[in-house]
Design an enzyme around this catalytic site. Structure first.
Site, PDB file in Angstrom:
ATOM      1  N   GLU A  51     -29.806   2.735  -5.179  1.00 24.87           N
ATOM      2  CA  GLU A  51     -28.758   2.606  -4.166  1.00 24.87           C
ATOM      3  C   GLU A  51     -28.338   1.141  -4.115  1.00 24.87           C
ATOM      4  O   GLU A  51     -29.062   0.291  -3.589  1.00 24.87           O
ATOM      5  CB  GLU A  51     -29.253   3.066  -2.797  1.00 24.87           C
ATOM      6  CG  GLU A  51     -28.155   3.035  -1.747  1.00 24.87           C
ATOM      7  CD  GLU A  51     -28.620   3.473  -0.368  1.00 24.87           C
ATOM      8  OE1 GLU A  51     -27.786   3.976   0.409  1.00 24.87           O
ATOM      9  OE2 GLU A  51     -29.816   3.316  -0.064  1.00 24.87           O
TER      10      GLU A  51
ATOM     11  N   CYS B 236     -24.060   4.468   3.968  1.00 23.88           N
ATOM     12  CA  CYS B 236     -24.992   5.453   3.415  1.00 23.88           C
ATOM     13  C   CYS B 236     -24.250   6.696   2.941  1.00 23.88           C
ATOM     14  O   CYS B 236     -24.807   7.504   2.193  1.00 23.88           O
ATOM     15  CB  CYS B 236     -26.052   5.834   4.445  1.00 23.88           C
ATOM     16  SG  CYS B 236     -25.417   6.743   5.869  1.00 23.88           S
TER      17      CYS B 236
ATOM     18  N   LYS C 178     -33.215  -1.774  19.050  1.00 21.86           N
ATOM     19  CA  LYS C 178     -33.510  -2.929  18.198  1.00 21.86           C
ATOM     20  C   LYS C 178     -32.439  -2.987  17.122  1.00 21.86           C
ATOM     21  O   LYS C 178     -32.507  -2.282  16.124  1.00 21.86           O
ATOM     22  CB  LYS C 178     -34.898  -2.787  17.574  1.00 21.86           C
ATOM     23  CG  LYS C 178     -35.606  -4.116  17.225  1.00 21.86           C
ATOM     24  CD  LYS C 178     -34.899  -4.996  16.221  1.00 21.86           C
ATOM     25  CE  LYS C 178     -34.982  -4.476  14.799  1.00 21.86           C
ATOM     26  NZ  LYS C 178     -34.342  -5.439  13.823  1.00 21.86           N
TER      27      LYS C 178
ATOM     28  N   SER D  15     -32.845   1.889   4.746  1.00 23.32           N
ATOM     29  CA  SER D  15     -33.190   2.219   3.362  1.00 23.32           C
ATOM     30  C   SER D  15     -34.370   3.192   3.335  1.00 23.32           C
ATOM     31  O   SER D  15     -35.154   3.284   4.284  1.00 23.32           O
ATOM     32  CB  SER D  15     -33.550   0.954   2.594  1.00 23.32           C
ATOM     33  OG  SER D  15     -34.777   0.419   3.059  1.00 23.32           O
TER      34      SER D  15
END
Length: 498
Positions: free
Chosen positions: A383, A283, A175, A228
């Site tokens: 972040e 990340c 996905k 996240s």
């Protein structure tokens, strides 16, 4: 001109969307809509999972020799056409072409690792563990698995998972992020060209409906996710509540410590590379630079000079940095810049003033540098996922270690120093999963495993490497006693792997 529609890929063929729900795919450098994407409803989730479930028994029973032959063909095709894939990534994500090509190469490392998976699947044996009793252990595939990919690495991150899953005998439902779906569909067709049987690799496009459908579907046995931290926690809790093994890699707030003895030019170069590469949408990006002692003024000046020299624009042009992936992402970063100013941080370089080299109305924010950032400011605590580098000043090495260890994230970190003792202590004491010593973005090579600590990882298993193989397989131990010898007959032919 008609806008093309991107559909699902199931059982070796395109599966048109039936839900009547669509989202727009845009070119972030121009703002233009380039496609519409079919978003799955539950019946389409069921259809795609059914294709993966139907293909599993035959693929599980396919010999390792034949499986790896398909992996090698996929590797060769990807090598020959990687520029094509990189162009797709740039068109939908926005990162510059060289960065997109690097993404494909790093993903290809895991494909190559998976080509040698036979050694890690071979098991072990103990002969005469008891009198005339033999004990063997084997690793077997878990079944159909789901991979839920992020927008920032539409090729590399899925390739952290699916080559190992497929080589181990599983079937896959990928996905992708609805922002960057084309790479997944391109990879599906490449697998088919490589000879992978229909149904072993499938693509399900969609939003939360598709994610929830995979997390709760009884035929999906394992889920890999990167995104996240709030969503990673949700994926982990939902998937495990439905009996699945889950590895959910979350967010990060990566620190780079610069000690007074460091080479400041090297540190400045690497801070810029790690802070602004891919517009900070990594990340593993460095978003907090911790300057120790009295070097901060000189280090910030060198970083600022380099930051102002960067060229921002369309990733297909001669630029250093591309746009953010969407208008919403650009606006979010703009909000953080405003919040940093309001909180009292010194805005050394303002990316909002950048004039990008691009046509149309793209989603641009230039490289941004803050100094005198404190740990209570949102530009430090959150972040941002954009090209914003914050400099935090501390007096001592111990303060730097304490600051990083107090952070709720533990994905990646780096230290720049020429002091081997300081570097060794840092690597030993820091509470972070991936550490760089004079390396700003310490992404492990494929035969080691990728993953953080604390709120950067939910689940016990990291991605790729040996831990990745263990995630996509289950151990089984077989205890055997044969009372009578058996005879296999005569065959003078040379033994073959078939």
């Amino acid at each position: 001109m008609t806008t093309p529609t991107l559909n699902h890929w199931s059982g070796g063929a395109e599966l048109p969307g039936r839900a009547g729900r669509y989202s727009e795919v845009t070119d972030p450098a121009t703002g233009a809509v380039t496609a519409r994407l079919a978003l799955a409803e539950q019946s389409e989730v069921d259809a795609v999972v059914a294709a993966a479930t139907a293909a599993f028994p035959a693929w599980r029973d396919t010999s390792l020799a034949r499986r790896t032959q398909v992996l090698f063909r996929f590797r060769e095709l990807l090598n020959a056409r990687k520029d094509e894939l990189a162009a797709l990534i740039t068109a939908e994500h926005g990162k510059v072409l060289s960065d997109a090509a690097g993404e494909v190469t790093r993903g290809q490392e895991v494909v190559e690792f998976a080509c040698g998976i036979l050694h890690l699947l071979k098991g072990s044996a103990s002969v005469n563990a008891s009198t005339k009793v033999d004990v063997t252990s084997v690793r077997q595939p878990v079944g159909p698995v789901a991979i839920i990919g992020p927008f920032n690495f539409p090729a590399m991150v899925p390739m952290w998972f699916f080559p190992i899953a497929i080589a181990a005998g599983n079937t896959v439902v990928l996905k992708p992020s609805e922002k960057v779906p084309s790479a997944a569909l391109w990879l599906a067709r490449l697998w088919q060209e490589a000879g992978l049987p229909d149904g072993v690799f499938n693509v399900l496009n969609g939003d939360k409906v598709a994610v929830d459908g995979l997390l709760t579907h009884p035929d999906i046995k394992a889920v890999s996710f990167v995104g996240s931290t709030p969503i990673a926690r949700y994926v982990y809790e939902t998937g495990t509540a439905h009996g699945k093994r889950v590895q959910a890699l979350g967010g990060a707030k990566n620190h780079m410590v610069v000690l007074p003895d460091a080479d400041l030019d090297l540190a400045a170069d690497q801070a810029v590379n790690a802070g602004y590469g891919s517009a900070g949408e990594r990340c593993m990006a460095i978003s907090a630079l911790v300057a120790v002692g009295d070097i901060a003024d000189e280090l910030v000046a060198r970083i600022a000079d380099r930051t102002r020299a960067l060229r921002t624009g369309d990733g297909r042009r001669d630029c250093d940095m591309g746009p953010l992936v969407t208008a919403a992402a650009r606006d979010r970063v703009t909000g953080y810049i405003e919040a940093g100013q309001a909180a009292g941080a010194e805005l050394v370089v303002d990316g909002r003033e950048t004039k990008p080299d691009a046509d149309g109305d793209g989603f641009f924010i230039g490289p941004t540098l803050f100094d005198h950032v404190t740990t209570d400011m949102s530009i430090y605590t959150d972040e941002i996922f954009g090209p914003v580098l914050s400099v935090v000043r501390v007096d001592t090495y111990d303060e730097a270690i304490a600051l990083i260890n107090a952070n709720p994230y533990g994905n990646g970190t780096a230290i720049f120093t020429n002091d081997g003792g300081a570097a060794r202590r840092f690597a030993d004491e820091i509470e972070v999963g991936m550490v760089g010593i004079n390396v700003p973005v310490p992404v492990p090579v494929a035969y080691h495993s990728f993953g953080g600590w604390k709120n950067s990882l939910f689940g016990d298993t990291h991605a790729h490497g040996v831990e990745g193989v263990h995630f996509f397989t289950r151990g089984k131990v077989i205890t055997t006693r044969w009372l009578d010898p058996s005879h296999g007959g005569i065959n003078l032919g040379f033994p073959q792997n078939t």
